[in-house]
Structure formats: C-alpha cells, structure tokens
Design a protein around this motif. Structure first.
Motif, PDB file in Angstrom:
ATOM      1  N   ARG A 168      -8.262   2.472  -7.081  1.00  0.00           N
ATOM      2  CA  ARG A 168      -7.563   3.197  -6.019  1.00  0.00           C
ATOM      3  C   ARG A 168      -8.416   3.326  -4.755  1.00  0.00           C
ATOM      4  O   ARG A 168      -7.963   3.887  -3.756  1.00  0.00           O
ATOM      5  N   SER A 202      -3.173   6.479  -2.889  1.00  0.00           N
ATOM      6  CA  SER A 202      -2.231   6.587  -4.006  1.00  0.00           C
ATOM      7  C   SER A 202      -1.708   5.198  -4.379  1.00  0.00           C
ATOM      8  O   SER A 202      -1.815   4.235  -3.603  1.00  0.00           O
ATOM      9  N   TYR A 203      -1.127   5.091  -5.562  1.00  0.00           N
ATOM     10  CA  TYR A 203      -0.547   3.817  -5.990  1.00  0.00           C
ATOM     11  C   TYR A 203       0.663   3.479  -5.131  1.00  0.00           C
ATOM     12  O   TYR A 203       1.430   4.351  -4.705  1.00  0.00           O
ATOM     13  N   GLY A 204       0.804   2.195  -4.834  1.00  0.00           N
ATOM     14  CA  GLY A 204       1.954   1.749  -4.063  1.00  0.00           C
ATOM     15  C   GLY A 204       1.547   1.014  -2.802  1.00  0.00           C
ATOM     16  O   GLY A 204       0.389   0.618  -2.614  1.00  0.00           O
ATOM     17  N   ASN A 205       2.539   0.814  -1.915  1.00  0.00           N
ATOM     18  CA  ASN A 205       2.328   0.087  -0.664  1.00  0.00           C
ATOM     19  C   ASN A 205       1.722   1.002   0.399  1.00  0.00           C
ATOM     20  O   ASN A 205       2.050   2.193   0.469  1.00  0.00           O
ATOM     21  N   ILE A 222      -1.963  -0.740  -3.716  1.00  0.00           N
ATOM     22  CA  ILE A 222      -2.841  -0.213  -4.740  1.00  0.00           C
ATOM     23  C   ILE A 222      -2.123  -0.345  -6.091  1.00  0.00           C
ATOM     24  O   ILE A 222      -1.038   0.207  -6.257  1.00  0.00           O
TER      25      ILE A 222
END
Length: 270
Positions: A197, A244-247, A270
């Motif tokens: 991350r 954070s996770y994602g685009n 991520i």
C-alpha cells in the motif's frame, strides 16, 4: 446661496453656510434625510448668514427656509457630500522581505475611494505606477492587481500603495521590499514505486526558492491538498506515502515561495 455648493464634496463635517436674503427673515433648515423633519434655527431677522454648521458624513439633502415678518416663506434645496475621514491602509501584500510574482493586495478602510495606485520598481530597471480598477468602499476592503514583473526577475524591488478619496485626502502605505521570482519550478523527473500500500516517490526539482510539493488525490471521498515535501535534499523529494486499495489519480504540484507552481498528474492502482 453661496455655500454649500450643490453636488460638492467637503472634507470637514463643519460646512460653511453662506447665504443672503432680500429682506429681514428668520432662517432655518431641515435635513430631508431625517425622519423627524425638524427645522433647526439658523438666525432671526437676518439679511445674511455666514457661519459653519456640523453635518453628517455622506450625502446631505437640506432645505433652507427664509420666512419674513408676515410669515411668507421661501425655500432653497441643496445637496452636498461630507467625507471628513482620511483613508486608512491596514495591510499590504506581499509581506516585507517576502517573494513576489506579480500579485499585490492592499487592505484599507475608506468608504469613498477615488483612486488607488500601486507604485513599484527599483533604480536598476526603473519605477512604474499602475491604477487599480474596481476598488470598492468599506470598512475592511481588499483590492488587488496582477502586474508583470518579468523585467525584475531575480531582483529586489520596493512597492507601495497610494489611496485618494473623493474629498481629496491622500495616504501612502509603508514601503515594502520584496524579492521578485516569476520563474516557475521545473520538475526534472517524477518517479514512483509501489510496494504493497506504500508509494515511494522520488521527485527531482530545479527551484532556487522552493516552498512545498503537494498532492491531490481525485479518488478520495473528501479530496484535499496534502503535503509531500517541504524540504529538498540535493534537489530531490524522496518520501513514501500510504494509500487505500483501489484506483488513484494524483495531481502533484510544486510551488515556490513566490507562488509560482508547476504540476503533473499520475495514476496508479493499489
């Protein structure tokens, strides 16, 4: 009616009443701006009057009445403006000994500004004056202007403001000294690596008067500008940030002390 003159401006609240009548009369006046409409005595059995009376700030709308011994009246209306307060300059920007890129701001207290001028320059390149437009009246007004300082880039200049109100009062601000920087920072390269991350940034900057590098994540629920670096080591910003996770779509902006900036956008997942 010799004074006040219709539609004139007076810089003192004590305004001369200078008038003459063709027969002995009782003279009085009323302020048409007052709701009570009360008549105020000037003199009795007079052929003329020449003395000062105190009037309110701003527009005055008064009616003079002359009444002879038989009670026959005659009236004369006159409008005039009173501005007895000098302008007060509260603050100027940029601050003394700060950096300037061309934006100048003056904060002042003046209900009726007539002219606001910015004066700036130095002996090496020359001095200039420019009039500010659209400056409003009020108790704490700001007026700003952007001028080209390209000729002064890298030099130190002095600047000050002049304000003149409609009554002719003139004030001058303190002289400020600023360092001119109109050249935007240069991003030599912007590298980043993703480990879990964490995003590891390595950004090389050319800027003599560096201030800050910030980023704006357009994919945040509540996006805002966040700091990456406020100092450079050997001209580089080397730092890691957790995401954070994602685009993620990041606007990265480099700003110098004069407010010049340059930006790039990067996107990653991520």
């Amino acid at each position: 009616m010799n004074n006040p003159i219709n539609n004139s401006v007076y810089n003192k609240r004590a305004v001369l009443l200078d008038l003459q009548v063709n027969e002995e009369s009782d003279l009085s006046y009323t302020d048409n701006n007052d709701e009570d409409g009360r008549w105020k005595n000037i003199c009795q059995g007079c052929l003329s009057y020449n003395n000062s009376r105190s009037f309110d700030e701003g527009w005055n709308n008064i009616t003079i009445k002359a009444e002879d011994v038989l009670g026959n009246p005659s009236f004369f209306d006159v409008f005039f403006f009173v501005d007895s307060k000098k302008p007060i300059i509260k603050k100027t920007e940029p601050r003394n000994n700060a950096y300037a890129s061309g934006e100048f701001i003056v904060t002042y207290y003046e209900e009726n500004p007539e002219d606001v001028w910015l004066n700036y320059g130095n002996n090496a390149t020359g001095n200039r004056s420019v009039k500010l437009l659209g400056c409003l009246g009020g108790k704490r007004e700001e007026c700003e202007i952007n001028v080209s300082l390209a000729d002064y880039d890298g030099q130190e200049i002095e600047y000050w403001f002049n304000i003149t109100d409609i009554a002719g009062y003139f004030v001058k601000s303190r002289i400020g000294k600023v360092k001119v920087d109109v050249t935007a920072p240069v991003i030599n390269y912007l590298n980043y690596d993703i480990i879990g991350r964490y995003v590891y940034f390595n950004i090389s900057i050319t800027e003599q008067n560096f201030d800050v590098i910030e980023y704006y994540d357009n994919n945040d629920l509540k996006p805002r500008w966040r700091r990456l670096c406020s100092r450079l080591r050997n001209g580089s910003c080397v730092v890691r940030k957790i995401f954070s996770y994602g685009n993620h779509s990041l606007d990265i902006q480099v700003t110098d002390k004069a407010g010049n900036s340059v930006g790039e956008n990067i996107e990653f997942v991520i």
